[in-house]
Design an enzyme around this catalytic site. Structure first.
Site, PDB file in Angstrom:
ATOM      1  N   LYS A   1       3.540  17.299  -5.697  1.00 35.53           N
ATOM      2  CA  LYS A   1       3.075  17.414  -7.084  1.00 35.53           C
ATOM      3  C   LYS A   1       3.578  18.701  -7.732  1.00 35.53           C
ATOM      4  CE  LYS A   1      -0.872  14.354  -6.870  1.00 35.53           C
ATOM      5  NZ  LYS A   1      -2.285  14.219  -6.589  1.00 35.53           N
TER       6      LYS A   1
ATOM      7  N   LYS B   1       7.907   6.737  -4.624  1.00 35.43           N
ATOM      8  CA  LYS B   1       6.554   6.169  -4.563  1.00 35.43           C
ATOM      9  C   LYS B   1       6.033   5.903  -5.985  1.00 35.43           C
ATOM     10  CE  LYS B   1       2.225   8.293  -4.595  1.00 35.43           C
ATOM     11  NZ  LYS B   1       0.996   7.540  -4.642  1.00 35.43           N
TER      12      LYS B   1
ATOM     13  N   LYS C   1       0.988   7.250 -10.817  1.00 37.47           N
ATOM     14  CA  LYS C   1       0.647   7.555 -12.213  1.00 37.47           C
ATOM     15  C   LYS C   1       1.205   8.910 -12.608  1.00 37.47           C
ATOM     16  CE  LYS C   1      -3.826   5.461 -11.413  1.00 37.47           C
ATOM     17  NZ  LYS C   1      -4.269   6.049 -10.134  1.00 37.47           N
TER      18      LYS C   1
HETATM   19  P1  ADP Z   1      -1.580   7.584  -8.168  1.00 32.82           P
HETATM   20  O1  ADP Z   1      -0.724   8.191  -7.081  1.00 32.82           O
HETATM   21  O2  ADP Z   1      -0.820   6.621  -8.965  1.00 32.82           O
HETATM   22  O3  ADP Z   1      -2.296   8.605  -8.994  1.00 32.82           O
HETATM   23  P2  ADP Z   1      -4.074   7.198  -6.891  1.00 32.82           P
HETATM   24  O4  ADP Z   1      -3.845   8.565  -6.389  1.00 32.82           O
HETATM   25  O5  ADP Z   1      -5.202   7.020  -7.832  1.00 32.82           O
HETATM   26  O6  ADP Z   1      -2.693   6.718  -7.500  1.00 32.82           O
HETATM   27  O7  ADP Z   1      -4.239   6.187  -5.697  1.00 32.82           O
HETATM   28  C1  ADP Z   1      -5.268   5.221  -5.543  1.00 32.82           C
HETATM   29  C2  ADP Z   1      -4.962   4.397  -4.326  1.00 32.82           C
HETATM   30  O8  ADP Z   1      -3.725   3.703  -4.489  1.00 32.82           O
HETATM   31  C3  ADP Z   1      -4.824   5.225  -3.035  1.00 32.82           C
HETATM   32  O9  ADP Z   1      -5.339   4.476  -1.966  1.00 32.82           O
HETATM   33  C4  ADP Z   1      -3.332   5.383  -2.890  1.00 32.82           C
HETATM   34  O10 ADP Z   1      -2.950   5.575  -1.551  1.00 32.82           O
HETATM   35  C5  ADP Z   1      -2.858   4.052  -3.408  1.00 32.82           C
HETATM   36  N1  ADP Z   1      -1.493   4.144  -3.917  1.00 32.82           N
HETATM   37  C6  ADP Z   1      -1.082   4.878  -4.972  1.00 32.82           C
HETATM   38  N2  ADP Z   1       0.238   4.714  -5.150  1.00 32.82           N
HETATM   39  C7  ADP Z   1       0.667   3.871  -4.181  1.00 32.82           C
HETATM   40  C8  ADP Z   1       1.927   3.318  -3.833  1.00 32.82           C
HETATM   41  N3  ADP Z   1       3.010   3.597  -4.535  1.00 32.82           N
HETATM   42  N4  ADP Z   1       2.000   2.492  -2.768  1.00 32.82           N
HETATM   43  C9  ADP Z   1       0.888   2.197  -2.045  1.00 32.82           C
HETATM   44  N5  ADP Z   1      -0.319   2.678  -2.334  1.00 32.82           N
HETATM   45  C10 ADP Z   1      -0.439   3.501  -3.385  1.00 32.82           C
END
Ligand code: ADP
Ligand code: TRP
Length: 323
Positions: free
Chosen positions: A110, A189, A192
Protein backbone atom coordinates in the site's frame (compact mmCIF):
# COMPACT_ATOMS: atom_id res chain seq x y z
CA UNK A 1 -18.56 -23.63 13.89
CA UNK A 2 -18.09 -19.89 14.43
CA UNK A 3 -17.11 -18.29 11.11
CA UNK A 4 -16.30 -14.59 10.78
CA UNK A 5 -15.07 -12.25 8.10
CA UNK A 6 -14.79 -8.53 7.42
CA UNK A 7 -14.86 -6.43 4.26
CA UNK A 8 -13.60 -2.87 4.00
CA UNK A 9 -16.16 -0.39 2.70
CA UNK A 10 -13.43 1.48 0.88
CA UNK A 11 -15.09 1.43 -2.55
CA UNK A 12 -17.51 -0.65 -4.56
CA UNK A 13 -17.44 -4.39 -3.93
CA UNK A 14 -15.77 -6.38 -6.69
CA UNK A 15 -15.33 -9.89 -8.07
CA UNK A 16 -12.32 -10.58 -5.80
CA UNK A 17 -14.40 -9.87 -2.67
CA UNK A 18 -17.32 -11.86 -4.05
CA UNK A 19 -15.51 -15.06 -4.97
CA UNK A 20 -13.11 -15.33 -2.03
CA UNK A 21 -15.20 -14.15 0.90
CA UNK A 22 -18.86 -13.29 0.17
CA UNK A 23 -19.82 -16.38 -1.85
CA UNK A 24 -18.26 -18.56 0.82
CA UNK A 25 -20.20 -16.85 3.58
CA UNK A 26 -23.41 -17.33 1.60
CA UNK A 27 -22.62 -21.02 1.28
CA UNK A 28 -22.09 -21.39 5.03
CA UNK A 29 -25.19 -19.45 5.94
CA UNK A 30 -27.53 -22.43 6.12
CA UNK A 31 -25.60 -24.35 8.73
CA UNK A 32 -22.96 -22.34 10.59
CA UNK A 33 -22.68 -19.64 13.25
CA UNK A 34 -21.88 -16.62 11.06
CA UNK A 35 -20.46 -13.13 11.68
CA UNK A 36 -19.90 -10.53 9.00
CA UNK A 37 -18.95 -6.89 9.44
CA UNK A 38 -17.92 -3.85 7.45
CA UNK A 39 -14.40 -2.88 8.47
CA UNK A 40 -14.92 0.90 8.33
CA UNK A 41 -12.12 1.55 10.86
CA UNK A 42 -9.74 -0.25 8.53
CA UNK A 43 -10.93 1.77 5.55
CA UNK A 44 -10.07 4.96 7.47
CA UNK A 45 -6.43 4.08 6.67
CA UNK A 46 -7.19 5.00 3.06
CA UNK A 47 -9.70 7.68 4.02
CA UNK A 48 -10.66 10.29 1.45
CA UNK A 49 -13.75 12.15 2.57
CA UNK A 50 -16.40 11.60 5.26
CA UNK A 51 -19.31 11.66 2.80
CA UNK A 52 -17.61 9.12 0.56
CA UNK A 53 -16.77 6.97 3.58
CA UNK A 54 -20.42 6.93 4.66
CA UNK A 55 -21.72 6.37 1.12
CA UNK A 56 -19.34 3.43 0.67
CA UNK A 57 -20.52 1.88 3.92
CA UNK A 58 -24.18 2.23 2.92
CA UNK A 59 -23.46 0.81 -0.53
CA UNK A 60 -21.61 -2.18 0.89
CA UNK A 61 -24.50 -2.92 3.27
CA UNK A 62 -26.93 -2.88 0.35
CA UNK A 63 -24.60 -4.99 -1.80
CA UNK A 64 -24.23 -7.68 0.85
CA UNK A 65 -27.92 -7.85 1.72
CA UNK A 66 -28.83 -7.95 -1.98
CA UNK A 67 -26.39 -10.80 -2.55
CA UNK A 68 -28.25 -12.83 0.05
CA UNK A 69 -26.70 -12.14 3.46
CA UNK A 70 -29.63 -12.88 5.74
CA UNK A 71 -29.52 -10.97 9.04
CA UNK A 72 -31.61 -13.69 10.66
CA UNK A 73 -28.81 -16.16 10.00
CA UNK A 74 -25.73 -13.93 10.00
CA UNK A 75 -24.81 -11.36 12.63
CA UNK A 76 -24.12 -8.34 10.41
CA UNK A 77 -22.73 -5.05 11.72
CA UNK A 78 -20.46 -2.08 11.15
CA UNK A 79 -17.07 -2.32 12.90
CA UNK A 80 -17.16 1.13 14.52
CA UNK A 81 -20.40 0.24 16.35
CA UNK A 82 -18.46 -2.18 18.59
CA UNK A 83 -15.79 -0.14 20.43
CA UNK A 84 -14.91 -3.18 22.57
CA UNK A 85 -12.86 -4.32 19.57
CA UNK A 86 -10.78 -1.14 19.56
CA UNK A 87 -10.07 -1.45 23.27
CA UNK A 88 -8.99 -5.07 22.76
CA UNK A 89 -6.70 -3.92 19.93
CA UNK A 90 -4.61 -2.06 22.52
CA UNK A 91 -4.21 -5.15 24.70
CA UNK A 92 -3.27 -7.29 21.70
CA UNK A 93 -0.63 -4.81 20.60
CA UNK A 94 1.49 -6.08 23.50
CA UNK A 95 1.60 -9.53 21.93
CA UNK A 96 3.27 -8.52 18.66
CA UNK A 97 6.58 -6.76 18.02
CA UNK A 98 7.28 -3.86 15.70
CA UNK A 99 9.77 -6.03 13.81
CA UNK A 100 6.99 -8.52 13.06
CA UNK A 101 4.67 -5.75 11.91
CA UNK A 102 7.40 -4.35 9.69
CA UNK A 103 7.22 -7.57 7.63
CA UNK A 104 3.59 -7.00 6.60
CA UNK A 105 3.27 -7.31 2.80
CA UNK A 106 0.05 -5.35 2.76
CA UNK A 107 1.67 -2.32 4.45
CA UNK A 108 4.57 -2.44 1.99
CA UNK A 109 2.29 -2.81 -1.07
CA UNK A 110 0.00 0.00 0.00
CA UNK A 111 2.76 2.48 0.84
CA UNK A 112 4.54 1.60 -2.41
CA UNK A 113 1.31 2.67 -4.16
CA UNK A 114 1.36 6.05 -2.46
CA UNK A 115 -0.91 5.45 0.54
CA UNK A 116 0.32 7.45 3.58
CA UNK A 117 2.38 5.19 5.89
CA UNK A 118 0.43 6.27 8.98
CA UNK A 119 0.76 4.48 12.31
CA UNK A 120 -2.82 3.33 11.76
CA UNK A 121 -1.86 1.59 8.52
CA UNK A 122 1.13 0.03 10.30
CA UNK A 123 -1.07 -1.23 13.15
CA UNK A 124 -3.82 -2.40 10.79
CA UNK A 125 -3.03 -6.11 11.39
CA UNK A 126 -3.55 -5.72 15.16
CA UNK A 127 -7.03 -4.26 14.66
CA UNK A 128 -7.76 -7.13 12.27
CA UNK A 129 -6.55 -9.64 14.87
CA UNK A 130 -8.89 -8.01 17.36
CA UNK A 131 -11.81 -8.28 14.90
CA UNK A 132 -11.27 -12.00 14.86
CA UNK A 133 -10.16 -12.75 18.43
CA UNK A 134 -12.73 -10.55 20.21
CA UNK A 135 -15.44 -12.85 18.86
CA UNK A 136 -13.50 -16.10 19.42
CA UNK A 137 -13.89 -16.94 15.72
CA UNK A 138 -12.75 -20.41 14.65
CA UNK A 139 -12.66 -19.99 10.89
CA UNK A 140 -12.02 -16.90 8.72
CA UNK A 141 -12.82 -16.99 4.98
CA UNK A 142 -10.52 -14.58 3.13
CA UNK A 143 -8.52 -14.20 -0.07
CA UNK A 144 -4.82 -15.08 -0.20
CA UNK A 145 -3.81 -11.45 0.30
CA UNK A 146 -4.98 -11.77 3.92
CA UNK A 147 -3.04 -14.96 4.69
CA UNK A 148 -0.24 -13.14 6.48
CA UNK A 149 -2.71 -11.06 8.50
CA UNK A 150 -4.34 -14.29 9.64
CA UNK A 151 -0.93 -15.60 10.67
CA UNK A 152 -0.39 -12.45 12.75
CA UNK A 153 -3.79 -12.98 14.41
CA UNK A 154 -2.88 -16.57 15.26
CA UNK A 155 0.58 -15.58 16.58
CA UNK A 156 -0.95 -12.83 18.71
CA UNK A 157 -3.53 -15.21 20.19
CA UNK A 158 -0.93 -17.88 20.93
CA UNK A 159 1.46 -15.40 22.55
CA UNK A 160 -1.27 -13.71 24.58
CA UNK A 161 -2.63 -17.05 25.84
CA UNK A 162 0.88 -18.12 26.82
CA UNK A 163 1.68 -14.91 28.71
CA UNK A 164 -1.62 -14.17 30.38
CA UNK A 165 -3.66 -17.39 30.41
CA UNK A 166 -6.08 -19.02 27.98
CA UNK A 167 -8.29 -16.23 26.67
CA UNK A 168 -8.47 -16.65 22.89
CA UNK A 169 -9.57 -19.30 20.40
CA UNK A 170 -6.88 -19.81 17.75
CA UNK A 171 -8.51 -19.02 14.37
CA UNK A 172 -7.95 -20.95 11.14
CA UNK A 173 -7.79 -19.24 7.74
CA UNK A 174 -10.26 -20.51 5.14
CA UNK A 175 -8.63 -19.84 1.77
CA UNK A 176 -9.85 -21.56 -1.38
CA UNK A 177 -7.02 -22.09 -3.89
CA UNK A 178 -9.31 -21.54 -6.92
CA UNK A 179 -10.40 -18.08 -5.92
CA UNK A 180 -7.53 -17.12 -3.62
CA UNK A 181 -6.25 -14.32 -5.81
CA UNK A 182 -8.56 -12.82 -8.41
CA UNK A 183 -6.56 -10.61 -10.81
CA UNK A 184 -7.71 -7.09 -11.60
CA UNK A 185 -8.07 -5.52 -15.05
CA UNK A 186 -4.31 -4.79 -15.07
CA UNK A 187 -3.31 -8.30 -13.99
CA UNK A 188 -2.30 -7.29 -10.42
CA UNK A 189 -4.47 -8.34 -7.44
CA UNK A 190 -7.95 -6.88 -7.90
CA UNK A 191 -8.31 -4.30 -5.15
CA UNK A 192 -10.44 -1.27 -4.34
CA UNK A 193 -7.23 0.56 -3.45
CA UNK A 194 -5.66 -0.12 -6.86
CA UNK A 195 -8.37 1.12 -9.24
CA UNK A 196 -8.35 -2.14 -11.23
CA UNK A 197 -11.64 -3.66 -10.12
CA UNK A 198 -14.68 -5.14 -11.85
CA UNK A 199 -17.59 -4.01 -9.69
CA UNK A 200 -20.51 -6.34 -10.22
CA UNK A 201 -23.20 -3.78 -9.29
CA UNK A 202 -21.86 -1.07 -11.60
CA UNK A 203 -24.12 0.13 -14.42
CA UNK A 204 -23.91 -1.97 -17.58
CA UNK A 205 -21.95 0.82 -19.27
CA UNK A 206 -19.35 1.05 -16.49
CA UNK A 207 -19.08 -2.74 -16.28
CA UNK A 208 -18.52 -2.93 -20.02
CA UNK A 209 -15.73 -0.37 -19.72
CA UNK A 210 -13.96 -2.38 -16.97
CA UNK A 211 -14.35 -5.71 -18.74
CA UNK A 212 -13.13 -4.33 -22.06
CA UNK A 213 -10.08 -2.87 -20.29
CA UNK A 214 -8.88 -6.26 -19.01
CA UNK A 215 -5.28 -6.60 -20.08
CA UNK A 216 -4.38 -9.05 -22.86
CA UNK A 217 -1.15 -9.97 -24.63
CA UNK A 218 -0.33 -8.99 -28.18
CA UNK A 219 -0.99 -12.45 -29.72
CA UNK A 220 -2.51 -12.13 -33.22
CA UNK A 221 -5.93 -13.62 -34.00
CA UNK A 222 -4.39 -16.49 -35.97
CA UNK A 223 -2.00 -17.46 -33.17
CA UNK A 224 -2.71 -20.02 -30.41
CA UNK A 225 -3.03 -18.39 -26.96
CA UNK A 226 -2.00 -19.66 -23.54
CA UNK A 227 -5.01 -19.69 -21.17
CA UNK A 228 -2.77 -20.12 -18.12
CA UNK A 229 -1.12 -16.76 -18.76
CA UNK A 230 -4.34 -14.93 -19.57
CA UNK A 231 -6.03 -12.53 -17.15
CA UNK A 232 -9.22 -12.75 -19.25
CA UNK A 233 -9.23 -16.54 -18.84
CA UNK A 234 -8.59 -16.28 -15.08
CA UNK A 235 -11.53 -13.94 -14.53
CA UNK A 236 -13.94 -15.60 -16.97
CA UNK A 237 -13.21 -19.05 -15.39
CA UNK A 238 -14.69 -17.90 -12.09
CA UNK A 239 -18.11 -18.15 -13.73
CA UNK A 240 -17.58 -21.53 -15.41
CA UNK A 241 -17.90 -25.14 -14.28
CA UNK A 242 -14.99 -27.49 -14.94
CA UNK A 243 -16.30 -28.66 -18.35
CA UNK A 244 -16.90 -25.12 -19.53
CA UNK A 245 -13.43 -24.18 -18.35
CA UNK A 246 -11.85 -26.94 -20.45
CA UNK A 247 -13.86 -25.76 -23.47
CA UNK A 248 -12.71 -22.18 -22.99
CA UNK A 249 -9.07 -23.29 -22.58
CA UNK A 250 -9.37 -25.22 -25.87
CA UNK A 251 -10.75 -22.15 -27.61
CA UNK A 252 -7.72 -20.18 -26.37
CA UNK A 253 -5.35 -22.81 -27.74
CA UNK A 254 -7.07 -22.85 -31.14
CA UNK A 255 -5.98 -20.07 -33.55
CA UNK A 256 -8.79 -17.68 -34.49
CA UNK A 257 -9.91 -16.53 -31.03
CA UNK A 258 -10.49 -12.80 -30.69
CA UNK A 259 -9.97 -11.39 -27.19
CA UNK A 260 -12.67 -8.78 -27.84
CA UNK A 261 -15.28 -11.52 -28.45
CA UNK A 262 -14.33 -13.40 -25.28
CA UNK A 263 -14.57 -10.19 -23.26
CA UNK A 264 -18.09 -9.58 -24.62
CA UNK A 265 -19.13 -13.11 -23.59
CA UNK A 266 -17.60 -12.55 -20.16
CA UNK A 267 -19.56 -9.33 -19.75
CA UNK A 268 -22.79 -11.21 -20.56
CA UNK A 269 -21.92 -13.87 -17.96
CA UNK A 270 -21.29 -11.26 -15.28
CA UNK A 271 -24.52 -9.39 -16.06
CA UNK A 272 -26.51 -12.62 -16.08
CA UNK A 273 -25.00 -13.88 -12.81
CA UNK A 274 -25.74 -10.69 -10.90
CA UNK A 275 -29.08 -9.72 -12.54
CA UNK A 276 -31.37 -11.08 -9.77
CA UNK A 277 -29.24 -9.49 -7.04
CA UNK A 278 -29.32 -6.19 -8.90
CA UNK A 279 -33.12 -6.13 -8.70
CA UNK A 280 -33.08 -6.99 -5.03
CA UNK A 281 -30.57 -4.20 -4.41
CA UNK A 282 -32.84 -1.70 -6.10
CA UNK A 283 -35.71 -2.69 -3.77
CA UNK A 284 -33.52 -2.56 -0.66
CA UNK A 285 -32.17 0.86 -1.52
CA UNK A 286 -35.64 2.28 -0.72
CA UNK A 287 -35.81 0.71 2.75
CA UNK A 288 -33.61 2.93 4.90
CA UNK A 289 -35.35 2.17 8.21
CA UNK A 290 -35.12 -1.56 7.68
CA UNK A 291 -31.38 -1.32 6.94
CA UNK A 292 -30.78 0.88 9.98
CA UNK A 293 -32.59 -1.64 12.22
CA UNK A 294 -30.56 -4.55 10.87
CA UNK A 295 -27.26 -2.82 11.59
CA UNK A 296 -28.38 -1.66 15.03
CA UNK A 297 -29.44 -5.15 16.00
CA UNK A 298 -26.28 -6.69 14.51
CA UNK A 299 -24.11 -4.21 16.43
CA UNK A 300 -25.83 -5.07 19.72
CA UNK A 301 -25.41 -8.81 19.14
CA UNK A 302 -21.74 -8.34 18.27
CA UNK A 303 -21.18 -6.19 21.37
CA UNK A 304 -22.78 -8.84 23.56
CA UNK A 305 -20.36 -11.38 22.17
CA UNK A 306 -17.23 -9.21 22.51
CA UNK A 307 -17.97 -8.12 26.09
CA UNK A 308 -17.17 -11.44 27.83
CA UNK A 309 -13.84 -11.56 25.92
CA UNK A 310 -13.08 -8.03 27.09
CA UNK A 311 -13.91 -8.96 30.70
CA UNK A 312 -11.62 -11.99 30.51
CA UNK A 313 -8.74 -9.88 29.17
CA UNK A 314 -9.15 -7.14 31.78
CA UNK A 315 -9.15 -9.80 34.44
CA UNK A 316 -6.07 -11.53 32.97
CA UNK A 317 -4.20 -8.19 32.91
CA UNK A 318 -5.11 -7.09 36.41
CA UNK A 319 -7.35 -4.27 35.23
CA UNK A 320 -10.52 -5.36 37.01
CA UNK A 321 -11.74 -7.08 40.18
CA UNK A 322 -9.83 -4.80 42.61
CA UNK A 323 -12.66 -4.42 45.09
P1 ADP B 1 -9.83 -4.62 -1.23
O1 ADP B 1 -8.43 -5.18 -1.30
O2 ADP B 1 -10.41 -4.49 -2.57
O3 ADP B 1 -9.93 -3.37 -0.42
P2 ADP B 1 -10.93 -5.92 1.03
O4 ADP B 1 -9.64 -5.57 1.65
O5 ADP B 1 -12.13 -5.24 1.57
O6 ADP B 1 -10.74 -5.67 -0.52
O7 ADP B 1 -11.16 -7.47 1.06
C1 ADP B 1 -12.33 -8.15 1.48
C2 ADP B 1 -12.15 -9.61 1.22
O8 ADP B 1 -11.99 -9.86 -0.18
C3 ADP B 1 -10.92 -10.22 1.91
O9 ADP B 1 -11.23 -11.53 2.31
C4 ADP B 1 -9.89 -10.24 0.81
O10 ADP B 1 -8.92 -11.24 1.01
C5 ADP B 1 -10.76 -10.55 -0.38
N1 ADP B 1 -10.15 -10.07 -1.61
C6 ADP B 1 -9.90 -8.78 -1.93
N2 ADP B 1 -9.34 -8.71 -3.15
C7 ADP B 1 -9.22 -9.99 -3.60
C8 ADP B 1 -8.71 -10.57 -4.79
N3 ADP B 1 -8.23 -9.83 -5.76
N4 ADP B 1 -8.74 -11.92 -4.91
C9 ADP B 1 -9.24 -12.69 -3.91
N5 ADP B 1 -9.74 -12.19 -2.78
C10 ADP B 1 -9.74 -10.86 -2.62
N1 TRP C 1 -8.15 -6.61 6.23
C1 TRP C 1 -9.20 -7.27 5.51
C2 TRP C 1 -9.03 -6.97 4.03
O1 TRP C 1 -8.46 -5.97 3.68
C3 TRP C 1 -10.56 -6.85 5.99
C4 TRP C 1 -10.74 -7.30 7.39
C5 TRP C 1 -10.70 -6.51 8.49
C6 TRP C 1 -10.96 -8.63 7.83
N2 TRP C 1 -10.88 -7.27 9.60
C7 TRP C 1 -11.04 -8.56 9.25
C8 TRP C 1 -11.09 -9.85 7.19
C9 TRP C 1 -11.25 -9.71 10.02
C10 TRP C 1 -11.29 -10.99 7.97
C11 TRP C 1 -11.37 -10.91 9.36
O2 TRP C 1 -9.49 -7.73 3.24
Amino acid sequence: MRILTGIQPSGKLHLGNYFSAIKKMLGYQASEDLYLFLANLHSLTTFKDKDIQWQNTKDAVLDLLALGIDPKKTVFWVQSDVPEVTEITWYLSMAITTSQLSLAHSFKDKTARGITPSAALYNYPILMASDILSFQAQKVPVGKDQKQHLEFARDIAIRFNKEYGEVFTIPEPDIDENTALVPGTDGAKMSKSYGNTINFFDTEKALKKSVMSVISDSAEIDEAKDPDKSVIFAIYSLFLNSEEKVDLANRFRTPGLRYGDVKKEMLEKILEHFAPFREKREELSKQNDYIRDILKEGGLKAKALAQPTLEKIRHALGLSDFF
